[in-house]
Design a protein around this motif. Sequence first.
Motif, PDB file in Angstrom:
ATOM      1  N   GLY A  23       1.036  -1.354  -0.123  1.00  0.00           N
ATOM      2  CA  GLY A  23      -0.250   0.040   0.725  1.00  0.00           C
ATOM      3  C   GLY A  23       0.838   1.370   0.016  1.00  0.00           C
ATOM      4  O   GLY A  23       1.752   1.808  -0.630  1.00  0.00           O
ATOM      5  N   TRP A  24       0.307   1.941   0.266  1.00  0.00           N
ATOM      6  CA  TRP A  24       0.859   3.383   1.075  1.00  0.00           C
ATOM      7  C   TRP A  24       2.066   3.492   1.596  1.00  0.00           C
ATOM      8  O   TRP A  24       1.557   3.099   2.343  1.00  0.00           O
ATOM      9  CB  TRP A  24       0.477   4.334   0.960  1.00  0.00           C
ATOM     10  CG  TRP A  24      -1.587   4.429  -0.039  1.00  0.00           C
ATOM     11  CD1 TRP A  24      -1.665   4.802  -0.711  1.00  0.00           C
ATOM     12  CD2 TRP A  24      -1.092   6.531  -1.294  1.00  0.00           C
ATOM     13  NE1 TRP A  24      -2.700   4.774  -1.784  1.00  0.00           N
ATOM     14  CE2 TRP A  24      -2.060   6.090  -2.249  1.00  0.00           C
ATOM     15  CE3 TRP A  24       0.530   7.159  -1.421  1.00  0.00           C
ATOM     16  CZ2 TRP A  24      -1.823   6.913  -3.278  1.00  0.00           C
ATOM     17  CZ3 TRP A  24       0.087   7.866  -2.455  1.00  0.00           C
ATOM     18  CH2 TRP A  24      -1.273   7.861  -3.589  1.00  0.00           C
ATOM     19  N   THR A  25       3.263   3.726   1.687  1.00  0.00           N
ATOM     20  CA  THR A  25       4.236   4.031   2.592  1.00  0.00           C
ATOM     21  C   THR A  25       4.134   5.844   3.226  1.00  0.00           C
ATOM     22  O   THR A  25       2.922   6.683   2.327  1.00  0.00           O
ATOM     23  CB  THR A  25       5.709   4.906   1.259  1.00  0.00           C
ATOM     24  OG1 THR A  25       5.206   5.656   0.512  1.00  0.00           O
ATOM     25  CG2 THR A  25       6.071   3.471   0.488  1.00  0.00           C
ATOM     26  N   PRO A  26       4.349   5.311   4.406  1.00  0.00           N
ATOM     27  CA  PRO A  26       3.920   5.880   5.584  1.00  0.00           C
ATOM     28  C   PRO A  26       4.795   7.301   5.667  1.00  0.00           C
ATOM     29  O   PRO A  26       5.596   7.397   5.235  1.00  0.00           O
ATOM     30  CB  PRO A  26       4.351   5.269   6.521  1.00  0.00           C
ATOM     31  CG  PRO A  26       4.292   3.788   6.678  1.00  0.00           C
ATOM     32  CD  PRO A  26       5.292   4.149   4.897  1.00  0.00           C
TER      33      PRO A  26
END
Length: 54
Positions: A23-26
Amino acid sequence: MGGVFAVIGTPAVAPKSRGKSPGWTPGKKRHRKNRYPIVKKTVTPPPKEPSIAV
């Protein structure tokens, strides 16, 4: 023979992990998609009929 193969190794590539995607990287900012104006076709007028001289 198994010990020889363990020392030599294999030419195959290591298997890829499976399952849920990361998913999206933090910390990455998310942006909305750019909206562009709608382009509509213009209505072409009907062709003129030739006039008949009487």
